[in-house]
Each structure stands twice: as structure tokens, then as C-alpha cells.
Write a protein that holds these residues in place. Sequence first.
Motif, PDB file in Angstrom:
ATOM      1  N   LEU A  56       2.824   4.414  -3.268  1.00  0.00           N
ATOM      2  CA  LEU A  56       2.456   4.387  -4.895  1.00  0.00           C
ATOM      3  C   LEU A  56       2.684   5.854  -5.446  1.00  0.00           C
ATOM      4  O   LEU A  56       2.048   6.588  -5.062  1.00  0.00           O
ATOM      5  CB  LEU A  56       1.050   4.001  -5.364  1.00  0.00           C
ATOM      6  CG  LEU A  56       0.963   2.481  -4.633  1.00  0.00           C
ATOM      7  CD1 LEU A  56      -0.546   2.045  -4.962  1.00  0.00           C
ATOM      8  CD2 LEU A  56       1.916   1.328  -5.082  1.00  0.00           C
ATOM      9  N   GLU A  57       3.646   5.779  -6.296  1.00  0.00           N
ATOM     10  CA  GLU A  57       4.033   7.323  -6.999  1.00  0.00           C
ATOM     11  C   GLU A  57       4.072   7.125  -8.133  1.00  0.00           C
ATOM     12  O   GLU A  57       4.069   6.147  -9.015  1.00  0.00           O
ATOM     13  CB  GLU A  57       5.444   7.544  -6.384  1.00  0.00           C
ATOM     14  CG  GLU A  57       5.755   7.470  -4.711  1.00  0.00           C
ATOM     15  CD  GLU A  57       7.199   7.971  -4.393  1.00  0.00           C
ATOM     16  OE1 GLU A  57       8.083   7.997  -5.465  1.00  0.00           O
ATOM     17  OE2 GLU A  57       7.386   8.148  -3.294  1.00  0.00           O
ATOM     18  N   TYR A  77      -0.726   7.465  -3.232  1.00  0.00           N
ATOM     19  CA  TYR A  77      -1.448   6.674  -2.561  1.00  0.00           C
ATOM     20  C   TYR A  77      -0.295   5.825  -1.620  1.00  0.00           C
ATOM     21  O   TYR A  77       0.853   5.727  -1.707  1.00  0.00           O
ATOM     22  CB  TYR A  77      -2.363   5.440  -2.869  1.00  0.00           C
ATOM     23  CG  TYR A  77      -3.358   6.006  -4.036  1.00  0.00           C
ATOM     24  CD1 TYR A  77      -4.499   6.390  -3.530  1.00  0.00           C
ATOM     25  CD2 TYR A  77      -3.259   5.830  -5.219  1.00  0.00           C
ATOM     26  CE1 TYR A  77      -5.505   6.689  -4.213  1.00  0.00           C
ATOM     27  CE2 TYR A  77      -4.312   6.349  -6.197  1.00  0.00           C
ATOM     28  CZ  TYR A  77      -5.348   6.832  -5.668  1.00  0.00           C
ATOM     29  OH  TYR A  77      -6.377   7.334  -6.615  1.00  0.00           O
ATOM     30  N   GLU A  78      -0.942   5.534  -0.516  1.00  0.00           N
ATOM     31  CA  GLU A  78       0.061   4.458   0.313  1.00  0.00           C
ATOM     32  C   GLU A  78      -1.007   3.401   1.083  1.00  0.00           C
ATOM     33  O   GLU A  78      -2.201   3.735   1.032  1.00  0.00           O
ATOM     34  CB  GLU A  78       0.904   4.946   1.329  1.00  0.00           C
ATOM     35  CG  GLU A  78       0.276   5.891   2.465  1.00  0.00           C
ATOM     36  CD  GLU A  78       0.970   6.580   3.264  1.00  0.00           C
ATOM     37  OE1 GLU A  78       0.782   6.539   4.658  1.00  0.00           O
ATOM     38  OE2 GLU A  78       1.846   7.351   2.771  1.00  0.00           O
ATOM     39  N   PHE A 104      -0.525  -4.877   1.161  1.00  0.00           N
ATOM     40  CA  PHE A 104       0.147  -5.089   0.151  1.00  0.00           C
ATOM     41  C   PHE A 104       0.525  -6.725  -0.085  1.00  0.00           C
ATOM     42  O   PHE A 104       0.449  -7.032  -1.211  1.00  0.00           O
ATOM     43  CB  PHE A 104       1.411  -4.362  -0.187  1.00  0.00           C
ATOM     44  CG  PHE A 104       2.087  -4.458  -1.231  1.00  0.00           C
ATOM     45  CD1 PHE A 104       1.798  -4.035  -2.360  1.00  0.00           C
ATOM     46  CD2 PHE A 104       3.453  -5.348  -1.480  1.00  0.00           C
ATOM     47  CE1 PHE A 104       2.382  -4.131  -3.741  1.00  0.00           C
ATOM     48  CE2 PHE A 104       3.981  -5.457  -2.725  1.00  0.00           C
ATOM     49  CZ  PHE A 104       3.473  -5.047  -3.684  1.00  0.00           C
ATOM     50  N   GLN A 105       0.930  -7.163   0.992  1.00  0.00           N
ATOM     51  CA  GLN A 105       1.206  -8.830   0.983  1.00  0.00           C
ATOM     52  C   GLN A 105       0.209  -9.573   0.862  1.00  0.00           C
ATOM     53  O   GLN A 105       0.211 -10.416   0.192  1.00  0.00           O
ATOM     54  CB  GLN A 105       1.571  -8.955   2.592  1.00  0.00           C
ATOM     55  CG  GLN A 105       3.074  -8.790   2.760  1.00  0.00           C
ATOM     56  CD  GLN A 105       3.637  -9.484   4.099  1.00  0.00           C
ATOM     57  OE1 GLN A 105       2.934  -9.140   5.142  1.00  0.00           O
ATOM     58  NE2 GLN A 105       4.602 -10.249   4.030  1.00  0.00           N
ATOM     59  N   LEU A 108      -4.603   8.144   1.213  1.00  0.00           N
ATOM     60  CA  LEU A 108      -4.056   9.351   0.516  1.00  0.00           C
ATOM     61  C   LEU A 108      -2.671   9.665   1.309  1.00  0.00           C
ATOM     62  O   LEU A 108      -2.596   9.140   2.576  1.00  0.00           O
ATOM     63  CB  LEU A 108      -5.089  10.379   0.394  1.00  0.00           C
ATOM     64  CG  LEU A 108      -6.218  10.282  -0.382  1.00  0.00           C
ATOM     65  CD1 LEU A 108      -7.135  11.278  -0.228  1.00  0.00           C
ATOM     66  CD2 LEU A 108      -5.906   9.844  -1.900  1.00  0.00           C
ATOM     67  N   PRO A 109      -1.965  10.685   0.838  1.00  0.00           N
ATOM     68  CA  PRO A 109      -0.678  10.801   1.356  1.00  0.00           C
ATOM     69  C   PRO A 109      -0.962  11.728   2.947  1.00  0.00           C
ATOM     70  O   PRO A 109      -0.268  11.424   3.651  1.00  0.00           O
ATOM     71  CB  PRO A 109       0.102  11.792   0.479  1.00  0.00           C
ATOM     72  CG  PRO A 109      -0.534  11.278  -0.868  1.00  0.00           C
ATOM     73  CD  PRO A 109      -1.754  10.953  -0.551  1.00  0.00           C
ATOM     74  N   ASP A 110      -2.264  12.091   2.986  1.00  0.00           N
ATOM     75  CA  ASP A 110      -2.366  12.911   4.149  1.00  0.00           C
ATOM     76  C   ASP A 110      -2.995  12.164   5.283  1.00  0.00           C
ATOM     77  O   ASP A 110      -3.263  12.326   6.287  1.00  0.00           O
ATOM     78  CB  ASP A 110      -3.260  14.137   3.958  1.00  0.00           C
ATOM     79  CG  ASP A 110      -4.772  13.611   3.578  1.00  0.00           C
ATOM     80  OD1 ASP A 110      -5.049  12.378   3.646  1.00  0.00           O
ATOM     81  OD2 ASP A 110      -5.589  14.444   3.222  1.00  0.00           O
ATOM     82  N   GLY A 111      -3.160  10.618   4.913  1.00  0.00           N
ATOM     83  CA  GLY A 111      -3.632   9.550   5.847  1.00  0.00           C
ATOM     84  C   GLY A 111      -5.048   9.443   5.776  1.00  0.00           C
ATOM     85  O   GLY A 111      -5.408   8.441   6.544  1.00  0.00           O
TER      86      GLY A 111
END
Length: 178
Positions: A95-96, A103-104, A110-111, A135-138
Motif C-alpha cells: 500500500l503506497e 504498509y504491506e 488481502f484475499q 511496515l516496510p521494515d517487516g
Amino acid sequence: MKKLMVLLAIIVVAGLLIFGFNYASVGEKLVTVIHDDPRNSGVDLNAHFDYYLNPGVLVLDMRSIGSNNSMADVFRVMIQLSHSLQSKQFRTVKLEWHGQERYELNWSDFQELGTALDGQNPMYVMRTFPEKLMLPDGTHAFGTWTGGLLGVLGHQMEDFNKFHHGWYLDSMMSAEGM
């Protein structure tokens, strides 16, 4: 000079093919989701592969939302897009905001959003969504709440609001000078 023109033509064609493949694979589904539900009008979200080249990662890049849109409108778009992409396989969803990852989450998480259209309680899906975000850092973006029902619900809804602010709202407000 002729070699330079041929090279330029190859680059342009390759770029068009890459963008076309992204649009046909995921972008068109997002356009359909936004177009088919009038409540989604004003949500400006872009869907593509990571760096437009990595088909294992879906990127949802928020561009803006209209003044009449709410966090619920954005989340509904995500639910409807998830439902329309059920046959696809990705590893991760990023998510950008304007190309900057916020976020990821795992593809399976997501499904799960799409199940809200298949009978799953949409409020449950909404309030438990933030605890799945990384977060992007995991690291986990939000915790998992336990305790009394009212307290847990309150904390989960607070996290849902913080998620939207962290993804796009705070950046939109600061860009608009609010």
C-alpha cells in the motif's frame, strides 16, 4: 543516428507493453471496481505490479480521494478489488502513497478482504484488518487486542483510523496545508 532511433523505438514499445500488461492484469479490474459502484467515485487509486515488472507483488498506490469520500469508501474499494482478484496469485500487497510504500500485507490476508462480499461480516473484516499490516521494515504496524469486547472494538477501530491516516490521509492533509 539510425541506431539511436531504433533503440528509442524499442524502449518505447517495451514501455507500452509493460504498462499494457499491468493494466490488463490488475489495473483494468480496479477501474471496473471504481466505475461499477458510484460510491467509489473520487477514490483515485492505481494498481500495478511492483516496479511494473514484478508480477509477484501487487501495488495499490493511493493518489487522492475526493472531498466527499470517506475511509469506508477507500476500504470498500479494497474489498471489491480483492473480490475481483480472487483468481490471481501474488505474494504480497504493498500500500503506497504517491509511490512511497507505507504498509504491506500477505496476499492471503488481502484475499480475505474479498470474503466480505461472500457473506463474511464486513465490520469484522474491517476492524481486524490493521493487525495484519506490516511496515516496510517487516515489523507489525498494529498489535492484536485482547480483553473485553467494547475495549477491543474501540482499539481496533482506532487502529483502523490510524491505518488510513498513515497510508494517505496525513499526507493529503499536509499537502493541502491543513
